[in-house]
Write a protein that holds these residues in place. Structure first.
Motif, short mmCIF file in Angstrom:
data_model
loop_
_atom_site.label_atom_id
_atom_site.label_comp_id
_atom_site.label_asym_id
_atom_site.label_seq_id
_atom_site.Cartn_x
_atom_site.Cartn_y
_atom_site.Cartn_z
N VAL A 140 0.86 -1.19 0.00
CA VAL A 140 0.00 0.00 0.00
C VAL A 140 0.89 1.23 0.00
CG1 VAL A 140 -1.87 1.20 1.19
CG2 VAL A 140 -1.70 -1.30 1.35
N VAL A 141 0.75 2.10 -1.00
CA VAL A 141 1.65 3.23 -1.15
C VAL A 141 0.86 4.51 -1.44
CG1 VAL A 141 3.44 1.70 -2.04
CG2 VAL A 141 1.99 2.94 -3.64
N PRO A 142 1.44 5.67 -1.14
CA PRO A 142 0.78 6.94 -1.50
C PRO A 142 0.65 7.06 -3.01
CG PRO A 142 2.54 7.30 0.10
CD PRO A 142 2.69 5.90 -0.39
N ASN A 143 -0.35 7.77 -3.46
CA ASN A 143 -0.58 7.95 -4.89
C ASN A 143 0.63 8.59 -5.58
OD1 ASN A 143 -2.69 8.02 -7.18
ND2 ASN A 143 -1.91 10.12 -7.16
N ALA A 144 1.28 9.53 -4.88
CA ALA A 144 2.39 10.28 -5.48
C ALA A 144 3.59 9.40 -5.80
CB ALA A 144 2.80 11.42 -4.56
N GLU A 193 3.81 5.07 -9.03
CA GLU A 193 4.52 4.71 -10.27
C GLU A 193 5.97 4.34 -9.98
OE1 GLU A 193 5.69 6.63 -14.63
OE2 GLU A 193 4.20 7.63 -13.36
N LYS A 194 6.61 5.07 -9.09
CA LYS A 194 8.00 4.79 -8.74
C LYS A 194 8.12 3.41 -8.11
CE LYS A 194 11.92 6.55 -6.08
NZ LYS A 194 12.40 7.60 -5.15
N TRP A 195 7.19 3.07 -7.24
CA TRP A 195 7.20 1.75 -6.61
C TRP A 195 7.13 0.65 -7.65
CZ3 TRP A 195 7.57 -0.95 -2.06
CH2 TRP A 195 7.77 -0.19 -0.90
N VAL A 196 6.18 0.77 -8.57
CA VAL A 196 5.98 -0.27 -9.59
C VAL A 196 7.23 -0.40 -10.46
CG1 VAL A 196 4.62 -0.94 -11.60
CG2 VAL A 196 3.47 -0.03 -9.58
N ARG A 197 7.80 0.75 -10.86
CA ARG A 197 8.99 0.74 -11.71
C ARG A 197 10.16 0.05 -11.00
NH1 ARG A 197 9.67 5.14 -15.60
NH2 ARG A 197 11.64 5.68 -14.60
N GLU A 198 10.33 0.34 -9.72
CA GLU A 198 11.46 -0.24 -9.00
C GLU A 198 11.26 -1.73 -8.71
OE1 GLU A 198 12.39 2.05 -5.56
OE2 GLU A 198 13.12 3.77 -6.71
N SER A 203 12.72 -8.32 -11.18
CA SER A 203 12.90 -8.67 -12.59
C SER A 203 13.54 -10.05 -12.72
CB SER A 203 13.78 -7.63 -13.29
OG SER A 203 13.13 -6.37 -13.33
N ASN A 204 13.04 -10.83 -13.67
CA ASN A 204 13.59 -12.16 -13.97
C ASN A 204 13.45 -13.16 -12.82
OD1 ASN A 204 14.59 -11.15 -16.52
ND2 ASN A 204 16.30 -10.23 -15.37
N THR A 205 12.52 -12.91 -11.92
CA THR A 205 12.27 -13.86 -10.82
C THR A 205 11.04 -14.72 -11.08
OG1 THR A 205 10.88 -12.28 -9.58
CG2 THR A 205 13.27 -12.26 -9.15
N GLY A 206 10.25 -14.32 -12.07
CA GLY A 206 9.03 -15.06 -12.35
C GLY A 206 7.85 -14.63 -11.50
N ILE A 207 8.08 -13.68 -10.58
CA ILE A 207 7.00 -13.18 -9.72
C ILE A 207 6.24 -12.08 -10.44
CG2 ILE A 207 6.44 -12.05 -7.54
CD1 ILE A 207 8.94 -13.32 -6.35
N GLN A 208 4.95 -12.24 -10.54
CA GLN A 208 4.11 -11.26 -11.24
C GLN A 208 3.66 -10.16 -10.29
OE1 GLN A 208 0.66 -12.95 -13.17
NE2 GLN A 208 -0.39 -10.98 -13.26
N VAL A 209 3.59 -8.94 -10.80
CA VAL A 209 3.10 -7.81 -10.02
C VAL A 209 1.71 -7.41 -10.53
CG1 VAL A 209 3.45 -5.37 -9.44
CG2 VAL A 209 5.39 -6.93 -9.48
N ASN A 210 0.77 -7.37 -9.61
CA ASN A 210 -0.59 -6.95 -9.95
C ASN A 210 -0.72 -5.44 -9.76
OD1 ASN A 210 -1.44 -9.72 -10.30
ND2 ASN A 210 -1.45 -9.89 -8.08
N ASP A 211 -0.80 -4.72 -10.84
CA ASP A 211 -0.86 -3.26 -10.83
C ASP A 211 -2.32 -2.83 -10.67
OD1 ASP A 211 -0.76 -0.56 -11.33
OD2 ASP A 211 -0.05 -0.73 -13.40
N THR A 240 0.73 -7.66 -5.10
CA THR A 240 -0.27 -6.69 -5.50
C THR A 240 0.06 -5.32 -4.92
OG1 THR A 240 -1.97 -8.43 -5.55
CG2 THR A 240 -2.74 -6.15 -5.50
N VAL A 241 0.00 -4.29 -5.75
CA VAL A 241 0.31 -2.93 -5.32
C VAL A 241 -0.93 -2.06 -5.50
CG1 VAL A 241 1.91 -0.99 -5.54
CG2 VAL A 241 2.67 -3.29 -6.15
N VAL A 242 -1.29 -1.33 -4.46
CA VAL A 242 -2.43 -0.40 -4.52
C VAL A 242 -2.05 0.92 -3.87
CG1 VAL A 242 -4.20 -2.22 -4.46
CG2 VAL A 242 -3.42 -1.18 -2.32
N THR A 243 -2.80 1.96 -4.17
CA THR A 243 -2.64 3.24 -3.51
C THR A 243 -3.46 3.25 -2.22
OG1 THR A 243 -4.55 4.19 -4.63
CG2 THR A 243 -2.42 4.40 -5.74
N TYR A 244 -3.31 4.32 -1.44
CA TYR A 244 -4.15 4.47 -0.25
C TYR A 244 -5.63 4.41 -0.64
CZ TYR A 244 -0.12 6.16 2.54
OH TYR A 244 1.07 6.27 3.22
#
Length: 297
Positions: free
Chosen positions: A15-19, A22-27, A45-53, A77-81
């Motif tokens: 759970v991350v702030p909206n601001a 994008e940086k979280w997902v990119r990293e 990257s290259n771990t086979g673990i999927q990120v749910n945006d 899974t990554v979401v905003t507040y």
């Protein structure tokens, strides 16, 4: 990532702030450099673990995601507040945990409140965590979430506003703080995770709390309520009795009259409190965390 590799979880939620979303997902998953076009790998990257945006769980996401089914295992899974605010409980979990957690928040352990007052307070909590709230669209247990990470966790530190009066109607500890609906909802969700998966809650923050005992207890309740309970500190009043030294000083009131006023002067049992905090806080300096600081010379 470490929790995933250590087998502590299979379906974590970040759970991350909206601001900073994008940086979280990119990293996490990596990105293409705008200048060179080169791919910059992320942590997973290259771990086979999927990120749910999932961003804020808005219309775009709901068109492609069925939030009534469990999230696929071994994904993050990554979401905003805002997205976090749309996650609640199923009726099964509500019936199992709600009354106990609501009593902790409303400080009803001593049965000093009328049934009507208690029910009014509980109805407020029901609305906050999602029951009957139209913006709640998914259940944390239905999704299968087993680990919660909250970035800028200090934004959730206002769980307890004060210490309620005792049976005689007198407040023993006259300290006050704000009360945040966002923090109260996090209290319910984080306590569900703690009870079900043995802790599995992580708050990331550079400023966890001030010297306010209410903020300290609030933050500890989000990540280590079961530890507090095992020490016999199962509510805010017992926390205050154990660790807070309150004295009386003379100060002006709103009428400019000099009156005796309770003041939190210092902490009792500081070594025990420090141990409790360090058991739940992994403190790192800026240098240890790899933060680049500007040269002032």
């Amino acid at each position: 990532a470490n929790a995933r590799y250590q087998g502590k979880c299979k379906c974590p939620l970040i759970v991350v702030p909206n601001a900073t979303y994008e940086k979280w997902v990119r990293e996490i998953i990596g990105y293409n450099d705008e200048k060179t076009g080169d791919f910059i790998p992320g942590v997973l990257s290259n771990t086979g673990i999927q990120v749910n945006d999932w961003y804020n769980l808005g219309t775009r996401v709901l068109k492609s995601v069925n939030v009534n089914k469990k999230i696929p295992l071994n994904t993050i899974t990554v979401v905003t507040y805002e997205g976090f605010a749309k996650i609640g409980f199923s009726n099964k979990i509500m019936n199992h945990l709600f009354d106990h957690l609501a009593d902790i928040l409303a400080q009803n352990e001593d049965n000093t409140r009328s049934a009507r007052d208690i029910e009014k307070k509980k109805q407020k909590y029901r609305q906050i965590i999602g029951t009957g709230l139209k913006d709640t669209i998914a259940d944390i247990d239905g999704l299968g979430i087993d680990y919660i990470v909250i970035d800028e966790g200090h934004n959730f530190k206002n769980v307890f506003a004060d210490v309620k009066a005792g049976r005689d109607g007198v407040k023993r500890f006259k300290v006050q703080s704000g009360e945040s609906e966002r923090a109260i909802k996090a209290f319910f969700l984080c306590n569900y995770i703690q009870r079900t998966f043995k802790q599995n809650v992580m708050l990331l923050t550079a400023t966890p709390f001030t010297n306010s005992p209410l903020e300290i207890y609030s933050m500890l309740s989000l990540v280590g309520y079961e530890s507090l309970k095992n020490m016999g500190i199962d509510n805010i009043e017992r926390f205050m009795e154990t660790f807070i030294k309150q004295t009386v000083e003379y100060a002006p009131n709103y009428k400019d009259e000099i009156v005796p006023t309770p003041v939190v002067k210092s902490f009792n049992n500081r070594l025990v409190l420090q141990k409790l905090l360090y058991n739940h806080i992994n403190y790192k300096t800026g240098e240890e965390a790899g933060v680049r600081r500007p040269c002032k010379i």
